[in-house]
Design an enzyme around this catalytic site. Structure first.
Site, short mmCIF file in Angstrom:
data_model
loop_
_atom_site.label_atom_id
_atom_site.label_comp_id
_atom_site.label_asym_id
_atom_site.label_seq_id
_atom_site.Cartn_x
_atom_site.Cartn_y
_atom_site.Cartn_z
CG HIS A 88 -8.02 -3.52 -40.71
ND1 HIS A 88 -6.69 -3.41 -40.42
CD2 HIS A 88 -8.65 -3.79 -39.56
CE1 HIS A 88 -6.51 -3.63 -39.13
NE2 HIS A 88 -7.69 -3.85 -38.57
CG ASP B 65 -15.44 -3.78 -35.45
OD1 ASP B 65 -14.41 -3.19 -35.80
OD2 ASP B 65 -15.65 -4.16 -34.29
#
Ligand code: SDX
Length: 392
Positions: A268, A326
């Site tokens: 991320h 996700d």
């Protein structure tokens, strides 16, 4: 210092923009919508209540919630002519391509009567988008299957209505499993906003020129589609299918370390710790698979093994690579019966409220200026034109 959150003054000086909507601490793995921890909202709130919070800054009273829910329901229908836009696409068009096109086309129906400087017009635009984007997403799916267009139904929750619009037919009403609807509603909450991510920054930049909100949200959908961003949930399922079984994990991981491919659903830009949404999503995954008697789901088992190996592997530890939102969302959506191509459209419909909240915060600021990122020029220095016959 601002209340519970402290900022390094140097950070504020370089911050692209200030906002009161969402706070993320990437090192601590914390996410707050208007000061409320995402864990508490995922447990106690529902998506439309979280929408109210993101848009208005406070949790609604019972009356405010009921009025808000009613206003969203009222706007869920599409102008009948909008169905013509779907018919212009090939049946096998990716639903994200359809959403970019049809959401952008809403401008043609609402743009000329819209004054973005009028708070009431901004509010109605927010209702129209939060209400119509799921309807558009569901119709994109139905069009791809040759199913007749469907309509929302009163008396259903936001998530129940989405499932109804996706799967009910005139001869077979979709029976909503409340556990699955709740899981989907929680997925919507987790994806509702995430500070200045790529697609939200896209919406802000588009909106800073004064473009209408429907066109700005279409720009956000286009940006979200990328596999590094909202397209990752679809990419995770494709990755799990490609790996196939736990035996193939070591070879796959070698490929990741040789940089031939990425571990989708990991890493991320901001979180250098576990994405708090991933923890909630993993727990939701467990609940849904148990409800459906799929706790031996091979994809979920493979995902858990992949996560375990990655969290123990120095390559990932050194790079602070953890599962993000996700990584598990696709497994939950698959278990609910949502086709993979609809994963990113679901991310888009959930994120619409975040995009609109940021657009509204920016447009309502009287000091707003058009966005104009600066650059560091590293090209050729000044030089004179050379006639073509003198070029080498
Ligand atoms: C979302 O911004 C947001 O808030 C986004 C989002 C939201 O809610 O809006 O949270 C939603 O987009 C989540 C991210 C979904 N994307 C994926 O899961 C795709 C896989 N992830 C990567 O593409 C990547 O992690 C990014 C794009 C998310 C972040 O990329 P960065 O900023 O380049 O990552 P980094 O600087 O932390 O990378 C450090 C190192 C690099 O290797 P080295 O050059 O040091 O050797 O880690 C490597 C990267 O190459 N790396 C990965 C990796 N992610 C980073 N290696 C393998 N697999 C990965 N997934």
């Amino acid at each position: 210092k601002t209340g519970m959150f402290t900022f390094d003054p140097g950070f504020l000086a370089t911050a692209a923009c200030e906002s009161k909507i969402t706070f993320i601490d990437g090192d601590l793995g914390q996410l707050y919508y208007r000061g409320y921890p995402i864990e508490q909202l995922a447990e106690h709130s529902d998506y439309l209540e979280s929408c109210y919070l993101l848009l208005n800054g406070e949790l609604p009273t019972a009356q405010q919630k009921s009025d808000f829910d009613y206003m969203v329901l009222r706007h869920t229908m599409l102008h009948d002519q909008i169905h013509n836009f779907f018919r212009g696409f090939r049946r096998d068009a990716h639903p994200m391509a359809v959403m970019v096109g049809v959401v952008g086309a809403l401008s043609a129906f609402y743009h000329d009567s819209l004054d973005i400087n009028d708070p009431h017009h901004r509010e109605v635009s927010a209702f129209r988008l939060i209400a119509k984007v799921p309807t558009i997403a569901a119709q994109a799916y139905r069009y791809s299957k040759g199913l007749p267009f469907s309509y929302p139904k009163a008396g259903l929750s936001y998530a129940e209505n989405f499932l109804h619009m996706m799967f009910s037919t005139p001869v077979a009403e979709y029976k909503v499993n409340p556990v699955l609807a709740k899981a989907l509603d929680r997925i919507f909450i987790l994806h509702a906003d995430h500070e200045q991510n790529a697609s939200t920054s896209t919406v802000r930049l588009a909106g800073s020129s004064g473009a209408n909100p429907f066109a700005c949200i279409a720009a956000g959908i286009a940006c979200l589609w990328g596999p590094s961003h909202g397209g990752a949930n679809e990419a995770v399922l494709k990755m799990l299918d490609e790996i196939g079984s736990v035996e193939n994990v070591p070879a796959f991981m070698e490929g990741v370390k040789n940089k031939t491919h990425k571990l989708m659903g990991f890493g991320h830009r901001v979180y250098k710790n576990m994405d708090p949404r991933a923890k909630i999503m993993k727990q939701t995954c467990d609940e849904v698979l148990n409800e459906l008697g799929l706790h031996n789901d091979p994809k979920f088992k493979l995902a858990m093994e992949l996560e375990k190996i990655a969290l123990e592997d120095p390559y990932f530890i050194e790079r602070k690579l953890y599962p993000n939102v996700d990584f598990y969302s696709g497994i939950v959506l698959s278990a609910i019966g949502i086709p993979v191509a609809m994963f990113t459209p679901i991310f888009a419909l959930a994120r619409t409220v975040g995009w609109i909240a940021h657009w509204t915060e920016m447009i309502a600021d009287p000091g707003m200026k058009i966005g104009r990122p600066r650059q560091l020029y590293t090209g050729a220095q000044r030089r004179d034109y050379v006639q073509v016959d003198a070029r080498r």
